[in-house]
Every structure is written in structure tokens, then in C-alpha cells.
Scaffold this motif. Structure first.
Motif, mmCIF file in Angstrom:
data_model
loop_
_atom_site.group_PDB
_atom_site.id
_atom_site.type_symbol
_atom_site.label_atom_id
_atom_site.label_comp_id
_atom_site.label_asym_id
_atom_site.label_seq_id
_atom_site.Cartn_x
_atom_site.Cartn_y
_atom_site.Cartn_z
ATOM 1 N N LEU A 123 -2.073 -7.882 -1.060
ATOM 2 C CA LEU A 123 -1.198 -7.657 0.090
ATOM 3 C C LEU A 123 0.185 -7.171 -0.339
ATOM 4 O O LEU A 123 0.784 -6.303 0.313
ATOM 5 N N LEU A 124 0.705 -7.720 -1.443
ATOM 6 C CA LEU A 124 2.032 -7.321 -1.905
ATOM 7 C C LEU A 124 2.041 -5.911 -2.492
ATOM 8 O O LEU A 124 3.110 -5.316 -2.638
ATOM 9 N N LEU A 125 0.883 -5.380 -2.817
ATOM 10 C CA LEU A 125 0.806 -4.005 -3.335
ATOM 11 C C LEU A 125 0.716 -2.968 -2.221
ATOM 12 O O LEU A 125 0.867 -1.769 -2.491
ATOM 13 N N LEU A 126 0.489 -3.396 -0.993
ATOM 14 C CA LEU A 126 0.309 -2.455 0.109
ATOM 15 C C LEU A 126 1.484 -1.494 0.310
ATOM 16 O O LEU A 126 1.271 -0.301 0.551
ATOM 17 N N PRO A 127 2.761 -1.954 0.245
ATOM 18 C CA PRO A 127 3.859 -0.994 0.436
ATOM 19 C C PRO A 127 3.864 0.145 -0.574
ATOM 20 O O PRO A 127 4.350 1.242 -0.275
ATOM 21 N N TRP A 128 3.338 -0.124 -1.757
ATOM 22 C CA TRP A 128 3.278 0.895 -2.803
ATOM 23 C C TRP A 128 2.055 1.796 -2.640
ATOM 24 O O TRP A 128 2.080 2.979 -2.988
ATOM 25 N N ILE A 129 0.963 1.245 -2.088
ATOM 26 C CA ILE A 129 -0.282 1.995 -1.945
ATOM 27 C C ILE A 129 -0.238 2.943 -0.754
ATOM 28 O O ILE A 129 -0.738 4.066 -0.818
ATOM 29 N N VAL A 130 0.359 2.498 0.349
ATOM 30 C CA VAL A 130 0.398 3.311 1.568
ATOM 31 C C VAL A 130 1.199 4.592 1.305
ATOM 32 O O VAL A 130 2.272 4.544 0.713
ATOM 33 N N PRO A 131 0.708 5.764 1.718
ATOM 34 C CA PRO A 131 1.457 7.011 1.526
ATOM 35 C C PRO A 131 2.853 6.935 2.134
ATOM 36 O O PRO A 131 3.045 6.328 3.192
ATOM 37 N N SER A 132 3.807 7.551 1.461
ATOM 38 C CA SER A 132 5.202 7.457 1.900
ATOM 39 C C SER A 132 5.401 7.993 3.308
ATOM 40 O O SER A 132 6.178 7.443 4.093
ATOM 41 N N LEU A 133 4.712 9.066 3.655
ATOM 42 C CA LEU A 133 4.864 9.626 4.998
ATOM 43 C C LEU A 133 4.463 8.617 6.062
ATOM 44 O O LEU A 133 5.171 8.426 7.056
ATOM 45 N N VAL A 134 3.353 7.927 5.842
ATOM 46 C CA VAL A 134 2.865 6.956 6.821
ATOM 47 C C VAL A 134 3.827 5.773 6.921
ATOM 48 O O VAL A 134 4.204 5.352 8.025
#
Length: 304
Positions: A123-134
Motif C-alpha cells: 500500500l505504501l508503494l502505491l504513490p510511486w507505482i501510480v503514473p504521475s499523470l493519474v
């Protein structure tokens, strides 16, 4: 005697040539050749071309003529450049400090045995995994105006709406906080790997000597992760100074250029003002600033 010396010294360069021609040298050279050629085409040539453009007054439609260092002179005398440089420095420092403190704290927490540790890591890795545009557009939707989600929550508790992207101070704060939110997972993951590589016997020796948890952290943990911390801060500095997505997608560098960093300034020069020369000059000054910073930090790391 002379002939003996000549016969013993003459084969030296031949021996070196035979070594370079040996299969263990030729095969890696052949295998690396395509990668080197690709780097020259994709990196070296555009960089040389951009450096040439920085000495011209061209636009996107025409090449322009040679103007020497006029672009650099105009840029270094422009208040907009110093404003962008100042914001880039504040942006980088705040992001590095915020990411490091948050990443180290979470890494220390995730190192402990607790239920659901694997789920929390994902869960803590999600901000890094989600594409920057999204991720950035989603944040903009939540804070954009009076009817946005955050302002609806503020109104629910009786507060007045905050115009996050219309006020310069709030815009800077929001851009920094969202950048920290996007970047801390990388710092957390890298520091967690560094913490897990520390020899446990060091903590046992510190406990035998009567060290408290804080003393163990200060005298064992921090020195052991010092080198990786410097490298991570260097990488984070480069990525933050070169970050175009966060300030542009959130506020287009505004309001009143409050969130305009050097990369956004280069973009404005090139595409908004159609001045490729000034845009290229801005990019190369940014490159020079980053190379100087990296040089001194790596030199300090080597000495320490």
C-alpha cells in the motif's frame, strides 16, 4: 647488453595489443557497441545539438543565427530565472528532507515484525507505482476549487474554503506536499533494504555496552546507512529539480509563477514564447547547477 634490453622491452606494446585483441576483450566490445551507439544517438547527439541551439536565437520554426553567449547573459540578468532557481532550491530541499524523514521512519517501522507488514509495504508503494499523470490530476480534482473534495470536508467542519491553487503560498505548499507523497516510497524502499543489510551483531554489542535505542540508532544505524543516504539524496535532488509533472499539471507553474521551477521556465521559453535559444540555455544552466552539486557531494562522500 643493448640488444638484450631491446628484446626484453620491445614485446611490451605487442603484448598489450595481443591482450586487447583477445576474445575476452573483443567479445564484450562487440556486445557493448550497439548500446554505445544507441546512447550516442539518443543522448549525446541531442545534447550537442541543444548546446548549439543555446548559442542561437532560433525558434521552433527556424534555425536562427549565432548570437554567442547573449542568451546566457539575458537569462542571468532575468528576475524570472532567479525566482525559478530559488523555487527549485526550496522545492528540492523540502522534498529531500520530507522524503528522507518519512521514508526512514516508515522503513524503521516496517522492519519490525507486525501483522499485515506485507500489505502495508504494498500500500505504501502505491504513490510511486501510480503514473504521475493519474495521481497529480486526481490530486488537482480534490483541491482545485471551492467545490472540490477537500473544501467540502472543510465546510463540513464549519471552516471556510481554501483556494489551494489560487493562492501563491498555498500553491507552493501543495506542490511540495504532493511531490513528497509521490517520492517517499522510493526512499522508504531503499532505506528499508539498507536497514536489513546491517549486521545484527552491532546492535547486540551496543546493547551489551548499555546503549539505549536512541544511542543505537545514532551510533549504529545512521553511520551504517550514511553512504546509501547520500546517494539517495543525490538522486532525489536530480529528480526533483528536473520534475516537470508536479508543478505543471497542478498549477501550470502558477499562480503568478509561484511554482515555476527551472524546467517549467525552460518549457515556457521554448513552447510558450517560441524561443528555443533561451529554453536551451535554461536547460544547460540547470545541468551545470546539478553537475556542480553532484560533484561536491560525491567529493565530500569520498573524503568522509
Amino acid at each position: 647488453m643493448s640488444m638484450v634490453l631491446n628484446t626484453s622491452e620491445a614485446p611490451a606494446w605487442r603484448t598489450r595489443a595481443r591482450q586487447l585483441a583477445a576474445p575476452e576483450f573483443v567479445t564484450p566490445a562487440i556486445l557493448l557497441a550497439p548500446s554505445i551507439l544507441l546512447l550516442v544517438v539518443v543522448v549525446a547527439y541531442p545534447m550537442i545539438q541543444g548546446l548549439f541551439f543555446s548559442f542561437t536565437d532560433g525558434s521552433l520554426m527556424k534555425a536562427g543565427k549565432w548570437v554567442g553567449i547573449d542568451n546566457y547573459t539575458k537569462l542571468l540578468s532575468s528576475p524570472a530565472f532567479y525566482h525559478s532557481l530559488r523555487f527549485s532550491a526550496v522545492f528540492a530541499v523540502c522534498n529531500i528532507v520530507g522524503c528522507y524523514l518519512l521514508g526512514l521512519g516508515l522503513a524503521l517501522l516496517l522492519q519490525k515484525d507486525m501483522p499485515g507488514r506485507g500489505v502495508f509495504r504494498v500500500l505504501l508503494l502505491l504513490p510511486w507505482i501510480v503514473p504521475s499523470l493519474v495521481s497529480i490530476v486526481s490530486w488537482r480534482w480534490m483541491i482545485a476549487d471551492e467545490g472540490a473534495l477537500f473544501n467540502q470536508i472543510i465546510k463540513l467542519f464549519g471552516g471556510s474554503p481554501i483556494y489551494f491553487l489560487s493562492d501563491s503560498t498555498w500553491a507552493v505548499i501543495v506542490v511540495i506536499l504532493i511531490k513528497i507523497w509521490r517520492s517517499f516510497p522510493f526512499m522508504m524502499l531503499s532505506l528499508l533494504a539498507a536497514l536489513q543489510s546491517i549486521d545484527r551483531s552491532l546492535y547486540e554489542a551496543a546493547a551489551i555496552d548499555g546503549a539505549t535505542r536512541w544511542q543505537s540508532f545514532w551510533n549504529v544505524t545512521l553511520p551504517q546507512i550514511k553512504n546509501i543516504s547520500i546517494v539517495l539524496c543525490l538522486l532525489m535532488t536530480i529528480w526533483t529539480v528536473n520534475d516537470f509533472d508536479t508543478p505543471w499539471l497542478l498549477a501550470q507553474g502558477g499562480p503568478a509563477n509561484a511554482t515555476e521551477n527551472l524546467v517549467v521556465l525552460a518549457y515556457r521559453f521554448t513552447f510558450a514564447r517560441n524561443d528555443v535559444g533561451m529554453g536551451s540555455a535554461t536547460s544547460f544552466i540547470t545541468l551545470f547547477v546539478l553537475m556542480t552539486l553532484v560533484f561536491f557531494l560525491l567529493r565530500w562522500q569520498r573524503r568522509s
